[in-house]
Design a protein around this motif. Structure first.
Motif, short mmCIF file in Angstrom:
data_model
loop_
_atom_site.label_atom_id
_atom_site.label_comp_id
_atom_site.label_asym_id
_atom_site.label_seq_id
_atom_site.Cartn_x
_atom_site.Cartn_y
_atom_site.Cartn_z
N HIS A 1 -36.84 -70.47 2.99
CA HIS A 1 -37.78 -71.50 3.44
C HIS A 1 -37.14 -72.34 4.54
CE1 HIS A 1 -40.39 -71.37 -0.47
NE2 HIS A 1 -40.33 -70.22 0.18
N GLU A 2 -36.98 -71.70 5.69
CA GLU A 2 -36.38 -72.29 6.88
C GLU A 2 -37.26 -71.97 8.07
OE1 GLU A 2 -32.45 -70.81 7.29
OE2 GLU A 2 -31.75 -71.56 5.34
N PRO A 3 -37.15 -72.75 9.17
CA PRO A 3 -38.02 -72.54 10.33
C PRO A 3 -38.05 -71.11 10.85
CG PRO A 3 -36.84 -74.60 10.56
CD PRO A 3 -36.30 -73.94 9.33
N MET A 4 -36.87 -70.49 10.94
CA MET A 4 -36.80 -69.12 11.48
C MET A 4 -37.67 -68.17 10.67
SD MET A 4 -33.45 -66.67 11.60
CE MET A 4 -33.61 -64.89 11.78
N ILE B 1 -47.00 -48.03 6.53
CA ILE B 1 -45.72 -48.69 6.82
C ILE B 1 -45.95 -50.11 7.33
CG2 ILE B 1 -43.69 -48.65 8.34
CD1 ILE B 1 -43.92 -45.58 8.28
N ALA B 2 -46.91 -50.26 8.25
CA ALA B 2 -47.17 -51.58 8.85
C ALA B 2 -47.67 -52.57 7.80
CB ALA B 2 -48.18 -51.45 9.99
N ILE B 3 -48.66 -52.15 6.99
CA ILE B 3 -49.25 -53.07 6.01
C ILE B 3 -48.28 -53.39 4.90
CG2 ILE B 3 -51.09 -53.29 4.29
CD1 ILE B 3 -52.87 -51.66 6.18
N SER B 4 -47.60 -52.37 4.36
CA SER B 4 -46.65 -52.62 3.28
C SER B 4 -45.43 -53.39 3.76
CB SER B 4 -46.22 -51.30 2.64
OG SER B 4 -45.61 -50.44 3.59
N GLY B 5 -44.94 -53.06 4.96
CA GLY B 5 -43.76 -53.75 5.49
C GLY B 5 -44.01 -55.21 5.78
N ASN B 6 -45.09 -55.49 6.49
CA ASN B 6 -45.40 -56.89 6.79
C ASN B 6 -45.81 -57.66 5.54
OD1 ASN B 6 -45.27 -57.27 9.86
ND2 ASN B 6 -46.50 -55.42 9.70
N GLY B 7 -46.51 -56.98 4.63
CA GLY B 7 -46.85 -57.63 3.36
C GLY B 7 -45.61 -57.98 2.56
N MET B 8 -44.62 -57.06 2.54
CA MET B 8 -43.38 -57.32 1.82
C MET B 8 -42.62 -58.50 2.40
SD MET B 8 -41.20 -56.77 -0.51
CE MET B 8 -41.82 -55.29 -1.30
N ILE B 9 -42.58 -58.59 3.75
CA ILE B 9 -41.88 -59.72 4.37
C ILE B 9 -42.57 -61.03 4.01
CG2 ILE B 9 -41.47 -60.83 6.61
CD1 ILE B 9 -40.63 -58.19 7.72
N LEU B 10 -43.90 -61.05 4.00
CA LEU B 10 -44.62 -62.26 3.61
C LEU B 10 -44.30 -62.65 2.17
CD1 LEU B 10 -48.14 -61.70 5.21
CD2 LEU B 10 -46.52 -63.49 5.80
N VAL B 11 -44.31 -61.68 1.28
CA VAL B 11 -44.02 -61.96 -0.14
C VAL B 11 -42.59 -62.47 -0.30
CG1 VAL B 11 -43.74 -60.89 -2.41
CG2 VAL B 11 -45.73 -60.33 -1.01
N VAL B 12 -41.65 -61.82 0.38
CA VAL B 12 -40.23 -62.21 0.26
C VAL B 12 -40.02 -63.63 0.75
CG1 VAL B 12 -37.95 -61.78 1.23
CG2 VAL B 12 -39.29 -59.88 0.33
N ILE B 13 -40.60 -63.97 1.90
CA ILE B 13 -40.39 -65.32 2.46
C ILE B 13 -41.07 -66.37 1.60
CG2 ILE B 13 -40.91 -66.81 4.44
CD1 ILE B 13 -40.52 -64.37 6.22
N LEU B 14 -42.23 -66.06 1.04
CA LEU B 14 -42.95 -67.04 0.21
C LEU B 14 -42.27 -67.26 -1.13
CD1 LEU B 14 -46.68 -66.03 0.87
CD2 LEU B 14 -45.50 -68.08 1.68
N THR B 15 -41.65 -66.22 -1.70
CA THR B 15 -41.09 -66.34 -3.05
C THR B 15 -39.61 -66.71 -3.07
OG1 THR B 15 -40.67 -63.94 -3.06
CG2 THR B 15 -42.75 -64.70 -4.00
N GLU B 16 -38.88 -66.40 -2.00
CA GLU B 16 -37.44 -66.68 -1.96
C GLU B 16 -37.19 -68.05 -1.34
OE1 GLU B 16 -33.64 -66.10 -2.94
OE2 GLU B 16 -35.25 -64.66 -3.38
N LEU B 17 -36.73 -69.00 -2.15
CA LEU B 17 -36.54 -70.38 -1.69
C LEU B 17 -35.49 -70.47 -0.59
CD1 LEU B 17 -36.68 -72.32 -5.08
CD2 LEU B 17 -38.49 -72.05 -3.38
N SER B 18 -34.50 -69.59 -0.61
CA SER B 18 -33.44 -69.65 0.40
C SER B 18 -33.95 -69.31 1.80
CB SER B 18 -32.30 -68.70 0.03
OG SER B 18 -32.76 -67.35 0.00
#
Length: 314
Positions: free
Chosen positions: A58-61, A39-56
């Motif tokens: 790309h904000e400080p938060m 859960i930890a590895i897949s969840g955090n990995g998914m958040i990293l992938v989502v933030i890197l690939t989704e242009l919307s």
């Protein structure tokens, strides 16, 4: 005699501990641990992938959230091998150099995560208290500089502590209380005076996590003061709702850390199982819960995840 002296002053190995009293059930106990790691590895990995690939996103938060996920991912990977090797193969031995290396990454990622939570609190503070200057204060270049500062701070704080650890001799038991390398744990095994190590370790904790927690609290005092000036109760509720995720992340990070520190300092006569359970909570709960909290509470993250899953399914 030479080998005896070497074993006293520079131990070849330490012995990690699984779940005291439940050694015969380690194979079964590995199942929930594997689930938590997954859960930890897949969840955090998914958040990293989502933030890197989704242009919307790309904000400080979300940049700070990606840093938090990276720290949680690093913390999990730093302990995965030793924990599962104990449960699956009863491989408890770890060399002194490997012990130093793992301890560096565990404490390093912990201190860095504390700094990231402080950066996220500062992001919340600017967004609430000075929204008109938000974009000019938290620029991409400044966020990159903050990231480098977090890494340098965590690394520089640990290097002297590890060098001081090298000077110690260990003539008592080499059995540790945890399934990973923890600095206060090894201090109890030394037959050398550890006052300098303990004082320096305490100073580092105060300088990093202690200072960060005080500044996070101060940030939220100012944020709450600013929110109370908002006239509409609906707006107050909406603004507070957006900060629940970060408040939860702060709580699940600092509460286990403080609990583990108190057990090591004042619970010397507590059963070994208590040390082990709190140590595992400190190790796994923040990396497991953070992606769940942000996935559930942050609408943009949830929508981006659904978009990725739906596009792959189609």
């Amino acid at each position: 005699m030479a080998s005896f002296n070497q074993s006293i002053f520079y131990p070849a190995v330490f012995f990690l501990t699984g779940i005291p009293g439940f050694e015969t059930y380690h194979a079964w106990l590995s199942i929930p641990f594997c689930c938590l790691y997954t859960i930890a590895i897949s969840g955090n990995g998914m958040i990293l992938v989502v933030i890197l690939t989704e242009l919307s996103l790309h904000e400080p938060m979300y940049y700070f959230l990606s840093m938090l996920s990276f720290m949680d991912l690093g913390l999990c990977l730093s302990t995965l091998v030793t924990v599962l090797c104990i449960f699956w193969f009863n491989a408890r031995e770890i060399s002194f150099d490997a012990f130093i290396g793992q301890m560096f990454f565990i404490h390093g990622f912990t201190f860095m995560e504390s700094s990231v939570l402080l950066a996220m609190a500062f992001d919340c503070f600017i967004a609430i208290c000075n929204p008109l200057r938000y974009a000019t204060i938290l620029t991409s270049s400044r966020i990159i500089k903050v990231g480098f500062a977090i890494v340098i701070r965590g690394t520089m704080a640990l290097v002297p502590l590890l060098l001081l650890l090298k000077r110690l001799s260990f003539c008592h038991s080499h059995v540790l209380h945890h399934s990973y390398c923890f600095h206060p744990d090894v201090m109890k095994l030394s037959c050398t005076d550890t006052k300098i190590n303990s004082a320096f370790g305490l100073a580092i904790v105060i300088f990093t996590a202690g200072t960060d927690s005080v500044l996070i609290l101060l940030s939220y005092v100012l944020i709450i003061h600013s929110e109370l000036s908002i006239a509409s109760p609906e707006e107050q509720k909406k603004v507070f709702g957006t900060r629940v995720s970060h408040i939860s992340a702060v709580a699940i990070f600092f509460i286990p850390m403080v609990s583990l520190s108190l057990v090591h300092r004042f619970g010397k006569h507590a059963p070994p199982l208590v040390h082990t359970l709190i140590g595992n909570v400190y190790l796994l709960i923040p990396p497991v819960m953070n992606p769940i909290i942000y996935s559930v509470k942050t609408k943009q993250i949830r929508k981006a995840m659904l978009k990725i899953f739906s596009s792959k399914f189609i």
